[in-house]
Design a protein around this motif. Structure first.
Motif, PDB file in Angstrom:
ATOM      1  N   SER A   1       0.837  -1.195   0.000  1.00 46.45           N
ATOM      2  CA  SER A   1       0.000   0.000   0.000  1.00 46.45           C
ATOM      3  C   SER A   1       0.872   1.245   0.000  1.00 46.45           C
ATOM      4  O   SER A   1       2.078   1.186   0.265  1.00 46.45           O
ATOM      5  N   ALA A   2       0.252   2.378  -0.303  1.00 44.00           N
ATOM      6  CA  ALA A   2       0.987   3.645  -0.277  1.00 44.00           C
ATOM      7  C   ALA A   2       1.583   3.903   1.091  1.00 44.00           C
ATOM      8  O   ALA A   2       2.729   4.358   1.224  1.00 44.00           O
ATOM      9  N   LEU A   3       0.813   3.608   2.132  1.00 43.95           N
ATOM     10  CA  LEU A   3       1.284   3.840   3.496  1.00 43.95           C
ATOM     11  C   LEU A   3       2.454   2.930   3.839  1.00 43.95           C
ATOM     12  O   LEU A   3       3.473   3.389   4.373  1.00 43.95           O
ATOM     13  N   MET A   4       2.340   1.636   3.528  1.00 40.38           N
ATOM     14  CA  MET A   4       3.402   0.704   3.877  1.00 40.38           C
ATOM     15  C   MET A   4       4.681   1.007   3.113  1.00 40.38           C
ATOM     16  O   MET A   4       5.790   0.930   3.666  1.00 40.38           O
ATOM     17  N   PHE A   5       4.547   1.355   1.835  1.00 38.38           N
ATOM     18  CA  PHE A   5       5.725   1.702   1.054  1.00 38.38           C
ATOM     19  C   PHE A   5       6.443   2.898   1.680  1.00 38.38           C
ATOM     20  O   PHE A   5       7.671   2.901   1.842  1.00 38.38           O
ATOM     21  N   SER A   6       5.681   3.933   2.038  1.00 37.25           N
ATOM     22  CA  SER A   6       6.271   5.128   2.649  1.00 37.25           C
ATOM     23  C   SER A   6       6.916   4.790   3.985  1.00 37.25           C
ATOM     24  O   SER A   6       8.019   5.260   4.305  1.00 37.25           O
ATOM     25  N   PHE A   7       6.230   3.971   4.793  1.00 36.15           N
ATOM     26  CA  PHE A   7       6.747   3.635   6.115  1.00 36.15           C
ATOM     27  C   PHE A   7       8.065   2.868   6.017  1.00 36.15           C
ATOM     28  O   PHE A   7       9.014   3.154   6.754  1.00 36.15           O
ATOM     29  N   LEU A   8       8.128   1.883   5.128  1.00 36.17           N
ATOM     30  CA  LEU A   8       9.370   1.129   4.978  1.00 36.17           C
ATOM     31  C   LEU A   8      10.503   2.013   4.480  1.00 36.17           C
ATOM     32  O   LEU A   8      11.639   1.935   4.959  1.00 36.17           O
ATOM     33  N   ASN A   9      10.196   2.854   3.497  1.00 36.30           N
ATOM     34  CA  ASN A   9      11.219   3.738   2.937  1.00 36.30           C
ATOM     35  C   ASN A   9      11.812   4.649   4.008  1.00 36.30           C
ATOM     36  O   ASN A   9      13.038   4.712   4.202  1.00 36.30           O
TER      37      ASN A   9
END
Length: 329
Positions: free
Chosen positions: A195-203
């Motif tokens: 998801s957009a949120l998970m991608f941002s959080f991992l990055n």
């Protein structure tokens, strides 16, 4: 379906479109203001401390959203490996470069240089990773963008290889990192399904973990805090490196990466305006002129001046390529 059944659906669609548009504008404003926040924060923090603080605060803000939405972390080791590469190339290195460079250049000039990210992305995507074939018009756009950078530097004024000029090249190095990262996403992380949120959080989260590990080397130096510095770093971290990333991801999913990348046009306008208004910075004629040349180069590099209809991007497509062309960054 009756007409009465379709009205709520239409209203919900318009509301969703409005939410995306508002998020897009707010992202441009926040990322434009990030250069002001960095400049103010550098009044009491070292460049490494600014980068450290924004990443840690951004990770905490995004982590709260992940907990609220109860999203699960990916299990594939390959995803973690690719996200670690992106954490270094898209966050750690460019954030350090931007923070160091803004000791020696105005916040407005930094925001203008940040707009070269789409040009860097076209170079990396077409010439390094070869994830797209560049057309002659796109190559012309890249050359025009380079010309715009030359205009911004203003070599006719004399090249003084002092910190100011070195800092400008450091910012270009940061935007080259962004270009590398965006092309890398498209090449290696385009089918993860995050998801957009998970991608941002991992990055942001992995980058924050790297900076925490480097704390003894980079961050343990004296600080001088006041309410303005604290407020700037909190806004830079929680909003600019946190919430705005989610808004940008959602914009890409709704509009597609090309339309979403036009946030690049908002950030330098906000950055220059705030630099002049709040910090009393001066803008020379070649800076906005060079920026206009860069913007024209971006349009050509993205092949957006041909006047033909483009296929609609499916919502949720290419989620991993939905990272902003500027984290402000």
């Amino acid at each position: 379906m009756t007409s009465t059944d379709s009205v709520p659906g239409l209203a919900a669609s318009k509301k969703a479109q409005l939410a995306v548009a508002v998020g897009f504008v707010l992202t441009g404003i926040i990322w434009g203001a990030s250069f002001l926040f960095m400049k103010v924060a550098l009044g009491g923090l070292s460049p490494a401390q600014v980068a450290w603080s924004r990443l840690v605060l951004g990770a905490l803000a995004l982590g709260l959203f992940v907990l609220v939405r109860r999203e699960t972390l990916p299990r594939q080791l390959s995803v973690w490996g690719h996200m670690t590469v992106l954490a270094v190339s898209f966050c750690v290195v460019p954030f350090l470069l931007f923070s160091w460079a803004q000791q020696h250049v105005t916040s407005g000039l930094a925001s203008i240089y940040n707009a070269t990210t789409p040009i860097m992305t076209a170079i990396m995507a077409g010439l390094l990773f070869r994830v797209e074939r560049l057309k002659p018009v796109q190559l012309a756009g890249i050359l025009l963008g380079i010309l715009g950078v030359v205009v911004i530097i203003g070599p006719w004024q004399g090249l003084d290889f002092s910190q100011g000029l070195v800092a400008q090249f450091a910012i270009l190095g940061a935007t080259a990192c962004y270009g590398f990262s965006l092309a890398y996403m498209r090449r290696f992380v385009s089918a993860t399904g995050m998801s957009a949120l998970m991608f941002s959080f991992l990055n942001i989260g992995i980058a924050a973990a790297i900076m925490v590990a480097l704390t003894p080397v980079l961050v343990l130096t004296p600080v001088a805090l006041d309410p303005w510095i604290v407020g700037s770093i909190v806004l830079l971290g929680c909003l600019g490196t946190g919430v705005a990333y989610i808004w940008n991801q959602n914009t890409v999913r709704a509009w597609g990466p090309t339309r979403a990348s036009t946030v690049t046009y908002i950030t330098p306008l906000v950055g220059v305006f705030l630099g002049v208004l709040v910090l009393g910075e001066h803008v020379t004629w070649n800076e906005p002129v060079g920026a206009l040349v860069v913007f024209l180069g971006i349009l050509l590099a993205q092949d957006r001046l041909r006047g033909r209809a483009r296929p609609k991007t499916d919502e949720g497509a290419d989620a991993s390529a939905s990272t902003p062309p500027v984290v402000t960054r």
